[in-house]
Scaffold this motif. Structure first.
Motif, PDB file in Angstrom:
ATOM      1  N   LYS A 138      88.926  24.032  52.837  1.00 32.73           N
ATOM      2  CA  LYS A 138      89.650  25.155  52.212  1.00 32.73           C
ATOM      3  C   LYS A 138      88.434  25.675  51.168  1.00 32.73           C
ATOM      4  O   LYS A 138      88.163  25.218  50.160  1.00 32.73           O
TER       5      LYS A 138
ATOM      6  N   ASP B 277      87.094  29.731  49.200  1.00 33.17           N
ATOM      7  CA  ASP B 277      87.602  30.978  48.688  1.00 33.17           C
ATOM      8  C   ASP B 277      86.653  32.250  49.462  1.00 33.17           C
ATOM      9  O   ASP B 277      87.022  33.339  49.410  1.00 33.17           O
ATOM     10  N   GLY B 278      85.352  31.803  49.791  1.00 33.45           N
ATOM     11  CA  GLY B 278      84.488  32.979  50.144  1.00 33.45           C
ATOM     12  C   GLY B 278      83.266  32.274  50.724  1.00 33.45           C
ATOM     13  O   GLY B 278      83.013  31.154  50.504  1.00 33.45           O
TER      14      GLY B 278
ATOM     15  N   TYR C  90      81.552  32.846  40.080  1.00 28.92           N
ATOM     16  CA  TYR C  90      82.725  32.743  41.022  1.00 28.92           C
ATOM     17  C   TYR C  90      83.560  31.994  40.701  1.00 28.92           C
ATOM     18  O   TYR C  90      83.186  30.755  39.997  1.00 28.92           O
TER      19      TYR C  90
ATOM     20  N   GLY D  12      86.364  29.144  42.074  1.00 26.52           N
ATOM     21  CA  GLY D  12      86.860  28.544  43.582  1.00 26.52           C
ATOM     22  C   GLY D  12      85.804  27.692  44.161  1.00 26.52           C
ATOM     23  O   GLY D  12      84.814  27.433  43.442  1.00 26.52           O
ATOM     24  N   ASN D  13      86.161  27.862  45.215  1.00 23.54           N
ATOM     25  CA  ASN D  13      85.286  26.857  46.354  1.00 23.54           C
ATOM     26  C   ASN D  13      84.530  27.910  47.225  1.00 23.54           C
ATOM     27  O   ASN D  13      85.085  28.941  47.762  1.00 23.54           O
ATOM     28  N   TYR D  14      83.074  27.827  47.230  1.00 18.86           N
ATOM     29  CA  TYR D  14      82.308  28.612  48.283  1.00 18.86           C
ATOM     30  C   TYR D  14      81.421  28.034  48.894  1.00 18.86           C
ATOM     31  O   TYR D  14      81.000  27.070  48.731  1.00 18.86           O
TER      32      TYR D  14
END
Length: 189
Positions: free
Chosen positions: A48, A50-51, A124, A126-128
């Motif tokens: 999971k 985010d981008g 950023y 979240g998780n990338y």
């Protein structure tokens, strides 16, 4: 940023020709490189995040496009994770790089690589997944390990490999892996 998957682009024509290049429109992925990236995309599909963020260099953008198509998340370009500034050594054979320092060769400094990657991490939430290049990825990892360039020489960032960093906790979870391990799966839950 919370978690980052740093992926080196797949094998490119520059790799096959033993060239170092920061040019943004030269040296596309080879067929082998495309296959490498598809394997990596399959590995990260269940995570999971985010981008996807990509270096503006063609081989990185092509890697990001393949991953984006495989997992259905669009990518953006961020020049802070671009290839190293190579000065007069751009598009030269890797064997031309001598035993001089980056400064003596007119190349981008080690600290500059770390600074720009850290700026990207801080931009950023979240998780990338971040698609970049061997030296900038090695520098980013070294920033978390407090290694200087010489101390990081043993870190080998192979084509289409994944290095995972828990940016929030300032912890390196993997370096240059081709597989998503249970530890990485747990981190992304």
């Amino acid at each position: 940023m919370k978690l980052a998957i740093l992926i080196r682009h797949g094998e490119s024509e520059a790799n096959v020709k033993n060239l170092i290049s920061e040019d943004t429109e030269k040296f596309p992925l080879t067929l082998k490189g495309r296959d490498q990236v598809k394997f990596t995309a399959d590995q990260i599909r269940a995570l999971k995040f985010d981008g996807i963020i990509s270096s503006p260099v063609l081989r990185a953008r092509q890697t990001a496009e393949i991953i984006s198509e495989h997992i259905g998340i669009p990518y953006v370009i961020d020049s802070r994770i671009r290839e190293s500034g190579l000065g007069d050594y751009n598009n030269r054979d890797i064997s031309d790089v001598g035993n001089m320092t980056r400064s003596e060769m007119g190349m981008e400094s080690w600290d500059s690589h770390i600074r720009r990657f850290m700026e990207a991490f801080n931009s950023y939430e979240g998780n990338y997944t971040m698609i970049s290049h061997a030296l900038p990825i090695r520098a980013a990892i070294s920033g978390f390990l407090n290694f200087n360039e010489e101390e990081s020489f043993g870190i080998n960032i192979r084509n289409a490999s994944m290095s995972v960093i828990d940016v929030e906790k300032r912890k390196v979870l993997s370096i240059g892996s081709f597989l998503v391990t249970p530890k990485i799966q747990m981190a992304f839950r």
